[in-house]
Motif scaffolding. Structure first.
Motif, PDB file in Angstrom:
ATOM      1  N   LEU B 292      45.843  19.087  -0.110  1.00 17.03           N
ATOM      2  CA  LEU B 292      45.904  20.027   1.023  1.00 17.03           C
ATOM      3  C   LEU B 292      44.475  20.480   1.289  1.00 17.03           C
ATOM      4  O   LEU B 292      43.940  21.309   0.565  1.00 17.03           O
ATOM      5  N   ILE B 295      44.802  23.643   6.894  1.00 20.62           N
ATOM      6  CA  ILE B 295      46.087  24.072   7.446  1.00 20.62           C
ATOM      7  C   ILE B 295      45.841  24.294   8.935  1.00 20.62           C
ATOM      8  O   ILE B 295      44.676  24.377   9.356  1.00 20.62           O
ATOM      9  N   PRO B 296      46.870  24.385   9.750  1.00 20.28           N
ATOM     10  CA  PRO B 296      46.646  24.657  11.162  1.00 20.28           C
ATOM     11  C   PRO B 296      45.870  25.967  11.336  1.00 20.28           C
ATOM     12  O   PRO B 296      46.297  27.006  10.838  1.00 20.28           O
ATOM     13  N   CYS B 297      44.712  25.907  11.948  1.00 18.17           N
ATOM     14  CA  CYS B 297      43.841  27.078  12.084  1.00 18.17           C
ATOM     15  C   CYS B 297      43.540  27.361  13.547  1.00 18.17           C
ATOM     16  O   CYS B 297      43.573  26.447  14.377  1.00 18.17           O
ATOM     17  N   ALA B 302      38.362  28.703   9.256  1.00 16.60           N
ATOM     18  CA  ALA B 302      38.231  27.550   8.352  1.00 16.60           C
ATOM     19  C   ALA B 302      39.048  27.807   7.097  1.00 16.60           C
ATOM     20  O   ALA B 302      39.094  28.926   6.583  1.00 16.60           O
ATOM     21  N   PHE B 303      39.707  26.775   6.604  1.00 10.01           N
ATOM     22  CA  PHE B 303      40.581  26.874   5.426  1.00 10.01           C
ATOM     23  C   PHE B 303      39.725  26.916   4.157  1.00 10.01           C
ATOM     24  O   PHE B 303      38.827  26.102   3.987  1.00 10.01           O
ATOM     25  N   VAL B 330      53.433  22.047   6.907  1.00  3.35           N
ATOM     26  CA  VAL B 330      52.226  21.905   6.078  1.00  3.35           C
ATOM     27  C   VAL B 330      52.123  23.091   5.129  1.00  3.35           C
ATOM     28  O   VAL B 330      51.999  24.237   5.563  1.00  3.35           O
ATOM     29  N   THR B 331      52.231  22.811   3.856  1.00  3.58           N
ATOM     30  CA  THR B 331      52.007  23.835   2.830  1.00  3.58           C
ATOM     31  C   THR B 331      51.520  23.116   1.583  1.00  3.58           C
ATOM     32  O   THR B 331      51.432  21.886   1.563  1.00  3.58           O
TER      33      THR B 331
END
Lengths: 299, 357
Positions: B292, B295-297, B302-303, B330-331
């Motif tokens: 991962l 993730i959708p941002c 930013a992840f 998504v996780t």
């Protein structure tokens, strides 16, 4: 706490009864002048036959009060832990709705503003298991800053003060990760709150403890890989000062661990600020402290 | 320490030749996985001398004593039939054994044919990916199956563990401090839960088991294709659930189903895929191969995970929002986290197997 209105206010329509929280003077369509209880809450309470129980969820900024309350409402609306909650007013659903919409986008809700008139309130009818009477619960989603301000200078946050003086139960939230990793700030804040409660509601006789159910909940338990199997043992070992104070000053208290997110990560924004985001929703330990408290309310 | 390559080396007719692929099989979209690759070393490399000396050092019977038939039978009994069916083993496995292994595979795995899938990526984007055909476990790996791995001292066999986790393997213990899933006791699963999915295992434990049985973890794209295919409504990114797009609490063990704990892997047959893969929605989240990394941002975000994470899919008994159990969600979870609601299942790419019977 009822006061004489100023001359300029004589012509405004009076409400029949005083404020259900502090007994203060209430004008039609306006919040209580003394404790700032919103008029919509006053109206909602007056529409019911039985007087409600005020419950207060307290803790420092960022501990997860909004998330806890919103998740609790959602769980109760489906029926959980032997309880079912029916929202008595549309405003109750705002907090609930904001939380679920945020979680669905894998975000936590925005911080509760410090201004009292922007807090969300809930008014819920709780239907316990068979054999027990329904009870109305009223609770605000308070801002952590307001709680801190009131601790620093008692009387500065009138709503908090009125609630603490009148409430039937307290849920005190502590950030588990900060307890484990960041020193004693959470413990000292909680000790301040217990001390404040004691000062505001002293036992009638010397040495008598505050007779108010206080559920102490370690939030964000999902962030700790091992979780917490025994919250009481955890409290004894990790917040011994608070535990000792609870034993000395509170007649009824209980420790719990809760979590809403199954997993979390951080997002970095343009300004370099970090924010925690939930990667999915797996509520644990949310209803249990509330159910314990409702069980303690009695008739 | 148990060393599987030396065991495989003892089979009769070890050719030490080059890999043979099934004729006309689809090309692999990516190189063979390290797990399966290391498993194949014994077949691919002319290391008979080394194997023999290792066997002697272990006090094992001389080469060929157990025999291909005995070995194949044992592998099938341990659910490790994948080794019997490897393309590289075609010349050394009796047809009867191959037939028995196919039978075992057919009962435990379902085929997902080659084709493209509009795969949802970590960042929420969609990429049309071409996948080779593969078999996928019909059920999540159960406690009973995982106990075979524990009893075969899989935790001691460092060869099947990714090198970066070696320092941590000794900490992957049960309640009694013995190697095994977090909620086991003394190397045993809780009573009455033999057919429940194994949980309380980290991503690395799932990888090690998959390598031990000659398989690997699925990718998110493979999962999405197996779970959401065939797409009935068209135009989107596969069905959300194995049965369609509308959630149905009677078909999967999620929080709205009210069970509150894991169920046996064979429960909820009405929630199976059309080709018989069970519980791709619900019961336990399942580890995937994909890291991962996003993730959708929103714009400017930013992840930043604070530990390496891997994707998981499918939702679990305590998944609150049914949408999170959809195959496009998504996780993820930290690679070394051992949660009571995360298990796994394995896949076996067709191009690594002998031609289908």
């Amino acid at each position: 706490m009822t006061g004489r209105p100023y001359l300029t206010e004589y012509n405004r329509p009076h409400s029949d009864q005083g404020c259900p929280l502090c007994g203060g003077h209430v004008y039609e369509g306006e919040p209580c002048g003394a404790c700032f209880l919103p008029y919509k809450v006053i109206e909602s309470i007056r529409s019911r036959l039985a007087a409600p129980r005020f419950v207060v969820v307290l803790g420092p900024t960022g501990v997860g009060k909004t998330v806890y309350l919103g998740m609790l409402l959602d769980l109760l609306s489906r029926g959980a832990g032997g309880l079912r909650g029916l929202s008595r007013s549309p405003f109750s659903l705002a907090l609930h709705r904001n939380l679920i919409l945020a979680l669905e986008r894998q975000r936590f809700p925005e911080k509760t503003p410090v201004e009292t008139d922007r807090w969300h309130w809930l008014h819920c009818e709780i239907l316990p298991a068979k054999g027990r009477a329904a009870v109305d619960i009223v609770a605000p989603d308070v801002a952590g800053e307001a709680v801190s301000e009131e601790m620093e200078s008692p009387g500065s946050q009138k709503t908090i003060r009125a609630l603490m003086g009148r409430c039937a139960g307290v849920v005190l939230l502590m950030d588990l990760v900060e307890v484990v990793a960041d020193g004693r700030a959470q413990e000292l804040f909680a000790m301040q709150l217990v001390s404040y409660l004691d000062a505001l509601r002293p036992g009638r006789k010397k040495g008598r403890k505050v007779d108010l159910p206080v559920a102490i909940v370690f939030t964000k338990a999902d962030l700790l890989d091992d979780g917490i199997a025994d919250p009481v043992a955890f409290a004894r070992g990790n917040v011994p000062g608070l535990y000792g104070q609870c034993e000395a000053r509170l007649g009824r208290f209980s420790f719990y661990a809760s979590g809403v997110a199954g997993s979390t990560a951080k997002l970095l924004d343009d300004s370099g600020a970090e924010r925690l985001v939930p990667l999915r929703v797996e509520p644990r330990g949310i209803v249990e402290p509330f159910a314990w408290m409702v069980g303690q309310l009695g008739g | 320490m148990r060393s599987e390559s030396s065991v495989i080396d003892r089979l009769e007719g070890h050719p030490g030749g080059a890999a043979r692929r099934p004729p006309g099989g689809p090309a692999s979209p990516r190189p063979p996985r390290p797990g399966l690759g290391s498993r194949l070393l014994g077949w691919l490399s002319p290391r008979a001398g080394r194997a023999a000396s290792r066997a002697e050092a272990e006090g094992a019977a001389p080469r060929g004593t157990e025999g291909t038939r005995g070995m194949a039978g044992r592998l099938i009994a341990e659910d490790r039939y994948a080794f019997v069916l490897l393309a590289e083993a075609v010349g050394r496995v009796a047809e009867q054994d191959a037939a028995a292994a196919w039978k075992a595979l057919g009962s435990q795995m379902a085929m997902v044919p080659a084709g493209s899938v509009p795969a949802v990526l970590c960042d929420g984007g969609v990429a049309e990916l071409e996948l080779g055909g593969f078999f996928m476990d019909r059920h999540a790996v159960t406690n009973r199956q995982y106990q075979r791995f524990v009893q075969a001292r899989g935790y001691d066999d460092l060869e099947i563990w990714p090198r970066e986790v070696w320092p941590s393997v000794a900490r992957l213990v049960d309640r009694a401090g013995r190697p095994g899933p977090r909620d086991w006791e003394g190397g045993r699963f809780p009573a009455g839960r033999a057919d429940h999915p194994v949980a309380g295992i980290c991503w690395y434990e799932a990888v090690a088991y998959a390598r031990w049985v000659g398989k690997r973890l699925p990718t998110a794209a493979e999962w999405q294709k197996a779970c959401g295919w065939p797409e009935h409504l068209g135009g989107g990114t596969c069905n959300r659930y194995p049965w369609g797009n509308a959630f149905d609490p009677s078909r999967a063990n999620l929080a709205p189903s009210g069970q509150g704990r894991t169920a046996p892997v064979g429960d909820f047959p009405s929630g199976a895929t059309p080709n018989g893969i069970y519980q791709m929605t619900g019961n336990v989240w399942e580890w995937l191969d994909d890291p991962l990394e996003a993730i959708p941002c929103g714009p400017g975000e930013a992840f930043r995970p604070w530990k390496p994470m891997r994707r998981i899919l499918g939702g679990a008994f305590d998944t609150y929002l049914p949408g999170e159990a959809a195959c496009q969600f998504v996780t993820g979870q930290g690679e070394l986290d051992r949660r009571d609601n995360i298990g796994f299942r394995c896949v076996l790419p067709l191009d690594q197997l002998r031609p289908l019977p």
